[in-house]
Design an enzyme around this catalytic site. Structure first.
Site, PDB file in Angstrom:
ATOM      1  N   ASP A 368       0.831  -1.206   0.000  1.00 58.98           N
ATOM      2  CA  ASP A 368       0.000   0.000   0.000  1.00 58.98           C
ATOM      3  C   ASP A 368       0.866   1.257   0.000  1.00 58.98           C
ATOM      4  O   ASP A 368       2.056   1.224  -0.356  1.00 58.98           O
ATOM      5  CB  ASP A 368      -0.970  -0.072   1.204  1.00 58.98           C
ATOM      6  CG  ASP A 368      -2.287   0.635   0.946  1.00 58.98           C
ATOM      7  OD1 ASP A 368      -2.297   1.875   1.051  1.00 58.98           O
ATOM      8  OD2 ASP A 368      -3.292  -0.035   0.641  1.00 58.98           O
ATOM      9  N   TRP A 479      -6.059   1.922  -6.919  1.00 54.99           N
ATOM     10  CA  TRP A 479      -6.073   3.328  -7.355  1.00 54.99           C
ATOM     11  C   TRP A 479      -6.859   4.117  -6.317  1.00 54.99           C
ATOM     12  O   TRP A 479      -8.067   3.956  -6.200  1.00 54.99           O
ATOM     13  CB  TRP A 479      -6.714   3.424  -8.733  1.00 54.99           C
ATOM     14  CG  TRP A 479      -6.849   4.801  -9.301  1.00 54.99           C
ATOM     15  CD1 TRP A 479      -7.388   5.903  -8.698  1.00 54.99           C
ATOM     16  CD2 TRP A 479      -6.458   5.239 -10.615  1.00 54.99           C
ATOM     17  NE1 TRP A 479      -7.351   6.995  -9.534  1.00 54.99           N
ATOM     18  CE2 TRP A 479      -6.798   6.612 -10.723  1.00 54.99           C
ATOM     19  CE3 TRP A 479      -5.863   4.608 -11.713  1.00 54.99           C
ATOM     20  CZ2 TRP A 479      -6.561   7.355 -11.877  1.00 54.99           C
ATOM     21  CZ3 TRP A 479      -5.646   5.350 -12.869  1.00 54.99           C
ATOM     22  CH2 TRP A 479      -5.978   6.712 -12.945  1.00 54.99           C
ATOM     23  N   ASP A 480      -6.165   4.973  -5.598  1.00 54.85           N
ATOM     24  CA  ASP A 480      -6.802   5.692  -4.480  1.00 54.85           C
ATOM     25  C   ASP A 480      -7.099   7.141  -4.858  1.00 54.85           C
ATOM     26  O   ASP A 480      -6.567   7.684  -5.845  1.00 54.85           O
ATOM     27  CB  ASP A 480      -5.859   5.640  -3.261  1.00 54.85           C
ATOM     28  CG  ASP A 480      -6.616   5.523  -1.953  1.00 54.85           C
ATOM     29  OD1 ASP A 480      -7.763   6.003  -1.888  1.00 54.85           O
ATOM     30  OD2 ASP A 480      -6.051   4.977  -0.997  1.00 54.85           O
ATOM     31  N   ASP A 550     -12.957   2.219   4.516  1.00 53.71           N
ATOM     32  CA  ASP A 550     -11.794   2.095   5.396  1.00 53.71           C
ATOM     33  C   ASP A 550     -12.200   1.505   6.737  1.00 53.71           C
ATOM     34  O   ASP A 550     -11.332   1.188   7.559  1.00 53.71           O
ATOM     35  CB  ASP A 550     -11.147   3.472   5.624  1.00 53.71           C
ATOM     36  CG  ASP A 550     -10.170   3.824   4.508  1.00 53.71           C
ATOM     37  OD1 ASP A 550      -9.797   2.923   3.737  1.00 53.71           O
ATOM     38  OD2 ASP A 550      -9.786   5.005   4.408  1.00 53.71           O
TER      39      ASP A 550
HETATM   40  C1  GLA Z   1      -6.853   5.481   1.897  1.00 55.37           C
HETATM   41  C2  GLA Z   1      -7.293   4.050   1.638  1.00 55.37           C
HETATM   42  C3  GLA Z   1      -6.567   3.122   2.561  1.00 55.37           C
HETATM   43  C4  GLA Z   1      -5.084   3.276   2.372  1.00 55.37           C
HETATM   44  C5  GLA Z   1      -4.691   4.722   2.605  1.00 55.37           C
HETATM   45  C6  GLA Z   1      -3.232   4.952   2.264  1.00 55.37           C
HETATM   46  O1  GLA Z   1      -7.344   5.945   3.101  1.00 55.37           O
HETATM   47  O2  GLA Z   1      -8.669   3.922   1.762  1.00 55.37           O
HETATM   48  O3  GLA Z   1      -6.965   1.790   2.320  1.00 55.37           O
HETATM   49  O4  GLA Z   1      -4.744   2.856   1.077  1.00 55.37           O
HETATM   50  O5  GLA Z   1      -5.457   5.599   1.794  1.00 55.37           O
HETATM   51  O6  GLA Z   1      -2.865   6.249   2.433  1.00 55.37           O
END
Ligand code: GLA
Length: 725
Positions: A368, A479-480, A550
């Site tokens: 991640d 992809w965030d 999350d």
């Molecule tokens: C977001 C995502 C998490 C993680 C964080 C990393 O909050 O939802 O799962 O990937 O970013 O910064």
């Protein structure tokens, strides 16, 4: 053909296995809406044409050539602003003279087999031309010369109709599109309840259900994404409709940016729903001969209840929205290091993760956030997509090789639309983020948003991603998108085009996602936006799964997963077992099985017993994969109706297998608990795996399964597996 045009009555009839939709060409070439609901035969259509009417203070239309016709009290197919209809406008143009009066009338139509895509935008597709028929109706505003084509595709066997509109400036002068909704539906009466999947970060898509009232009720986003707060989905269900019974209209917009759903109940107790791009913050400059396409909207009708509406969306999206290699293929069972390590990891830590994961039967390691630039916390490096070698001492290749040698696939995290002020790219190009001259830049999570309306910005980011993905054996990308858009304007566009930037931004995102899945067809793309902040059908066109939230607490996940399931299939919902504070690993697993399953914890911290338990869970994951991913969902007891206990069930397509999950949210002293199942074959006999008892489908669905003596303490849960004898 699911679409017919009757010359005698001048009506279009769109039929699916669960619905009929009728509209027609009225005097004056108005397009009048006649009916949407349960299937009706062709014979009685003429009588529906008597609907248009007149009322005092509702302007008469001189061109309708019949006395007593007012657009304001007539159900219209696609309403416009300023020409006699005071209700919600689906469409409005600001013309070269500066006024917004818009009046669309029928010109011609075309019916054809199959369905076309939308340029640069996600849309439902057909695998075979026989799956859908399409009707295109050309309308025109005579004064401005603006042409609007209403596009309807009918997925007959799926009970669904998709709609979009194409706007063409066929005049010699530029105009502005002020409002362009993708659909407009007029229904008689207002005896409906409206569904809103509302929420916030870590509490996405809870269900609010309220009766329609006179006036306007709305669901919207202007965050530059579909958002955690509201979803581009609504349903209008007849009062009293429940999971098993009742009329339900479901509406969903295939779009990932600012959307708007408005429902108006007028003084005559008629209901109008419009859905499309949010007109607030939108204004599209259309030069002569230019075209603009709206996003696509999906409508579903069933008279068989909310549960059936959801299953219809699930089938449609699994077959006609999700694409690519991973559409139906079994997804790798993954472990993600985010909740285990945050950004505090290095080569050795990840290899140790992989070793343990392999031992437990996990198939892919996802690295991640925190592998690039000098990113040790969320204050830097977004946009600098090169490897932080001080963390990964053997480089990305060296790490992936060791992970692959252990027998695991490898996945990686990106946040391609973001830029940190503390990054090399920002120092070199401070104007590449969305900003407005002379104003402060709002900052969120210490980051700005890249201006994806600019080609050079997209090219830069994609070339860096492509470099990483081409030179390393990467099977999966997360992809965030961890903030929303502010100060939305583009340094490169002229003033008259600034109202286009929100939409141009999401078109930029779609373009890069399309390139990514085209250049790397084997890649599994998982979308994420601080969890489920962009869980919408637009994203599902590119990524077959989306990180649902999350929030990995299994009890809090219940409302999130129940709400999400109203429209989106289980296979699209990322759901992981984590080391979260509450509940047993048993309950964590039982809740996470309802989705694309995985782990989100540090395996180095697990006890021997926990490792042994996870090994058993992995076996269950494989055992139940098919019935969950390819079966049908029945919500038996929902958290929106019962605060103590929930239950859901998956039934295989052939009805030979079912998996029931019960979770006790909090202890209740039920003296007696009979759970009525759904979706089984009443004539088949089913064996309960745990006890060997055999019951008929009829018994299980009517009398129910006696679960009185099952565990019912706080947070306890269990599965019941049934197979047909
Ligand atoms: C977001 C995502 C998490 C993680 C964080 C990393 O909050 O939802 O799962 O990937 O970013 O910064």
């Amino acid at each position: 053909m699911a679409i017919s045009f009757c010359k005698e009555t001048n009506t279009f009839k769109l039929d699916t296995n669960s619905s009929t939709y009728i509209f027609g060409i009225f005097e004056g070439n108005y397009l009048v809406h006649y009916y949407y609901g349960a299937p009706i035969p062709d014979t009685d259509v003429e009588i529906l044409r008597i609907r248009p009417g007149f009322a005092s203070f509702c302007p008469d239309s001189p061109s309708a050539r019949v006395f007593n016709f007012s657009p304001d009290v007539t159900p219209l197919e696609y309403s416009t602003f300023g020409a006699g209809d005071f209700r919600l406008s689906a469409f409005a143009i600001k013309n070269a003279d500066g006024n917004k009066v818009t009046d669309l009338r029928y010109v011609s139509h075309e019916i054809y087999k199959g369905k076309k895509g939308l340029p640069g935008m996600p849309a439902l597709y057909v695998n075979d031309e026989s799956e859908a028929d399409t009707l295109e109706v050309l309308t025109e505003d005579k004064v401005t010369g603006v042409q609007v084509t209403l596009v309807y595709s009918v997925f007959e066997s799926k009970g669904a109709i998709t709609r979009s509109v194409r706007v063409k400036n066929a005049s010699k002068k530029a105009v502005f599109i002020d409002t362009v909704h993708s659909l407009c539906v007029d229904l008689p009466g207002y005896d409906y309840e409206m569904f809103d999947l509302y929420g916030r970060w870590v509490k996405e898509r809870a269900l609010e259900r309220y009766p329609l009232h006179r006036g306007i009720q709305s669901i919207k986003s202007k965050r530059g994404s579909s958002s955690h707060n509201h979803n581009p989905f609504t349903a209008l269900v007849k009062k009293g409709a429940n999971e098993e019974y009742g009329d339900c209209y479901g509406f969903n917009l295939v779009y990932s940016s600012n959307f708007s759903i408005d429902v108006e109940v007028d003084g005559f107790a008629s209901t109008r729903l419009v859905m499309g791009i949010n007109p607030e913050g939108f204004c599209w400059h259309l030069s002569p001969d230019e075209e603009f396409c709206s996003p696509e909207a999906v409508m579903i009708f069933t008279d068989k209840g909310v549960g059936e509406m959801s299953r219809m969306f699930h089938r449609l999206y699994a077959d006609n929205l999700v694409r690519g290699k991973w559409k139906k293929a079994k997804r790798p069972l993954l472990i993600n290091n985010w909740e285990g390590t945050g950004m505090d990891f290095d080569h050795d830590k990840l290899v140790s993760f992989a070793r343990h994961a392999k031992d437990m039967g996990i198939e892919m390691l996802v690295m991640d956030d925190g592998w690039f630039g000098h990113r040790d916390d969320d204050k830097s490096s977004l946009g600098d997509w090169y490897v932080a070698e001080y963390k990964l001492r053997k480089g990305l290749n060296g790490l992936i090789k060791e992970v692959n040698d252990l027998g695991l696939k490898f996945g990686i995290w990106f946040e391609p639309e973001m830029i940190s002020p503390d990054s090399d790219v920002y120092k070199a190009h401070p104007d590449w983020c969305l900003h407005t001259e002379n104003r402060d830049k709002s900052i969120a999570r210490t980051q700005y948003v890249m201006d994806y309306s600019r080609k050079e910005v997209r090219e830069y980011v994609y070339s860096m991603m492509k470099e990483i993905l081409s030179n390393n054996n990467i099977d999966y990308v997360k992809w965030d998108f961890n903030r929303n858009l502010t100060e939305v304007s583009c340094a490169e566009l002229p003033p008259e085009k600034q109202g286009e930037v929100f939409h141009r931004f999401v078109l930029g995102t779609y373009e890069i996602m399309e390139r990514l899945v085209t250049d790397f067809p084997n890649l599994l793309l998982e979308n994420c936006s601080g969890g489920g902040g962009r869980f919408d059908p637009g994203m599902l066109y590119y990524s077959p799964q989306i990180w649902t939230s999350d929030n990995t607490d299994p009890i809090e996940r219940l409302t999130i997963q129940f709400g999400t399931s109203l429209c989106y299939p289980a296979s699209t919902m990322g759901a992981h077992v984590s080391a979260s504070r509450r509940a047993s690993y048993e309950t964590k697993k039982n809740v996470a099985l309802w989705g694309s399953f995985g782990y989100e914890l540090d395996p180095d911290k697990l006890t021997e017993e926990e490792i042994a338990e996870i090994k058993e869970q992995v076996k269950e994951y494989h055992k139940y994969y098919d019935v969950i991913h390819y079966g049908e969902l029945y919500r038996l007891i929902t958290p929106f109706e019962n605060e103590f206990k929930v239950a859901w069930e998956f039934v295989s397509e052939d009805k030979n297998e079912a998996l029931v999950t019960v979770v006790q949210i909090k202890q209740a002293y039920d003296p007696f608990f009979m759970l009525r199942l759904q979706g089984l074959d009443r004539n088949k006999y089913y064996e309960i795996e745990e006890t060997g008892e055999v019951y008929s489908g009829a018994f299980l669905m009517n009398a129910g399964l006696n679960l009185t003596h099952k565990p019912n303490g706080d947070g306890q849960s269990y599965l019941i597996h049934l197979t047909a004898k």
